[in-house]
Design a protein around this motif. Structure first.
Motif, PDB file in Angstrom:
ATOM      1  N   THR A 114      -0.468   6.559  -6.644  1.00  0.00           N
ATOM      2  CA  THR A 114      -1.545   7.562  -6.624  1.00  0.00           C
ATOM      3  C   THR A 114      -0.974   8.967  -6.791  1.00  0.00           C
ATOM      4  OG1 THR A 114      -1.546   7.855  -4.200  1.00  0.00           O
ATOM      5  CG2 THR A 114      -2.960   6.117  -5.114  1.00  0.00           C
TER       6      THR A 114
ATOM      7  N   VAL B 283      -4.893   9.309   2.198  1.00  0.00           N
ATOM      8  CA  VAL B 283      -5.458   9.055   0.877  1.00  0.00           C
ATOM      9  C   VAL B 283      -6.419  10.160   0.455  1.00  0.00           C
ATOM     10  CG1 VAL B 283      -5.314   6.575   1.329  1.00  0.00           C
ATOM     11  CG2 VAL B 283      -7.495   7.745   1.626  1.00  0.00           C
TER      12      VAL B 283
ATOM     13  N   LYS C 247       0.512   4.127  -2.735  1.00  0.00           N
ATOM     14  CA  LYS C 247       0.500   5.557  -2.419  1.00  0.00           C
ATOM     15  C   LYS C 247       1.375   6.328  -3.401  1.00  0.00           C
ATOM     16  CE  LYS C 247       0.027   9.427  -0.131  1.00  0.00           C
ATOM     17  NZ  LYS C 247      -1.243  10.192  -0.127  1.00  0.00           N
TER      18      LYS C 247
ATOM     19  N   TRP D  26      -8.863   6.822  -4.041  1.00  0.00           N
ATOM     20  CA  TRP D  26      -8.458   5.525  -3.493  1.00  0.00           C
ATOM     21  C   TRP D  26      -9.511   5.044  -2.504  1.00  0.00           C
ATOM     22  CZ3 TRP D  26      -2.981   4.724  -0.861  1.00  0.00           C
ATOM     23  CH2 TRP D  26      -2.759   3.353  -0.661  1.00  0.00           C
TER      24      TRP D  26
ATOM     25  N   PHE E 150      -2.297   6.586   5.312  1.00  0.00           N
ATOM     26  CA  PHE E 150      -1.693   6.803   3.999  1.00  0.00           C
ATOM     27  C   PHE E 150      -2.118   8.146   3.382  1.00  0.00           C
ATOM     28  CE2 PHE E 150      -1.463   2.227   4.565  1.00  0.00           C
ATOM     29  CZ  PHE E 150      -0.174   1.945   4.130  1.00  0.00           C
TER      30      PHE E 150
ATOM     31  N   ASN F  82       0.821  -1.212   0.000  1.00  0.00           N
ATOM     32  CA  ASN F  82       0.000   0.000   0.000  1.00  0.00           C
ATOM     33  C   ASN F  82       0.855   1.262   0.000  1.00  0.00           C
ATOM     34  OD1 ASN F  82      -2.612  -1.138  -0.145  1.00  0.00           O
ATOM     35  ND2 ASN F  82      -2.524  -1.693   2.016  1.00  0.00           N
TER      36      ASN F  82
END
Length: 216
Positions: A97, A132, A94, A137, A130, A90
């Motif tokens: 993204t 997000v 990240k 996400w 994270f 993950n």
């Protein structure tokens, strides 16, 4: 060596850079393709296909296949209490993204393989770790049968509970899905080089759709 032979060799040598440049340009801009992953079922190649589903995201909102809309997406499987592998994967997502933050036509879907423990509150806290973008996400939970059916029958991913433990065996792969819900790329989520290749493939897939729209 006579003059004629010498001239031929000179022409070939001078032409090689031009030929190489043409081939390189075609491989980058014209001839690159992404496969449609499929499985052999009784001698017939059947493409992987992501069926309709209904799950719940980190904000407690229902998220279905229809909510993906006209976007491509990248999927993976994880569980929040995973101590080592999932945080690395993950973390790499990240990075992906961030690389694709200006692409509004792509989503990231992370499905928990431990829906009993990974409640909405747990996923909200996990997503916050994270930092997000919730529009980009989604961390998804829901019925175990729905998630495991997606993993095993649609994504063809390995997923299994380990008896008498709180651990799970699950795929470390990231999967790139097109607008027709076909798998177009499978990448090692633990390998940042492969994840960056996924980013480039996602950009390429988006470019294909953009070019198709421009030619309509």
């Amino acid at each position: 060596m006579n003059r004629t032979t010498g001239k031929i060799i000179l022409v070939v040598v001078l032409a090689l850079p031009v030929i190489f440049a043409i081939l390189l340009k075609k491989s980058i801009f014209g001839y690159k393709t992404l496969p449609i992953y499929s499985t052999d079922e009784m001698g017939e190649e059947v493409p992987y296909y992501i069926d309709s589903f209904s799950l719940t995201d980190q904000n407690g909102m229902t998220f279905s296949r229809e909510d993906i809309g006209d976007k491509i997406f990248i999927s993976n499987f994880f569980f929040a209490s995973c101590p080592e592998v999932c945080p690395v994967i993950n973390g790499h997502i990240k990075i992906a993204t961030q690389k694709l933050e200006n692409s509004t036509d792509i989503l990231f879907l992370s499905h928990t393989v431990d829906p009993y423990n990974d409640t909405v509150a747990v996923l909200r806290k996990y997503a916050d770790k994270f930092e997000v973008n919730d529009d980009q996400w989604k961390f998804l939970t829901g019925k175990r049968s729905t998630i495991y059916n997606l993993a095993i029958n649609n994504y063809k991913a390995v997923i299994q509970e380990v008896p008498d433990t709180t651990d799970f065996i699950h795929s470390e792969k990231l999967m790139l899905i097109d607008k027709d819900f076909h798998v177009r790329g499978i990448y090692d989520g633990l390998d940042i080089t492969d994840v960056l290749k996924m980013v480039e493939d996602a950009r390429f897939l988006l470019k294909i759709y953009k070019d198709e729209e421009a030619n309509e």
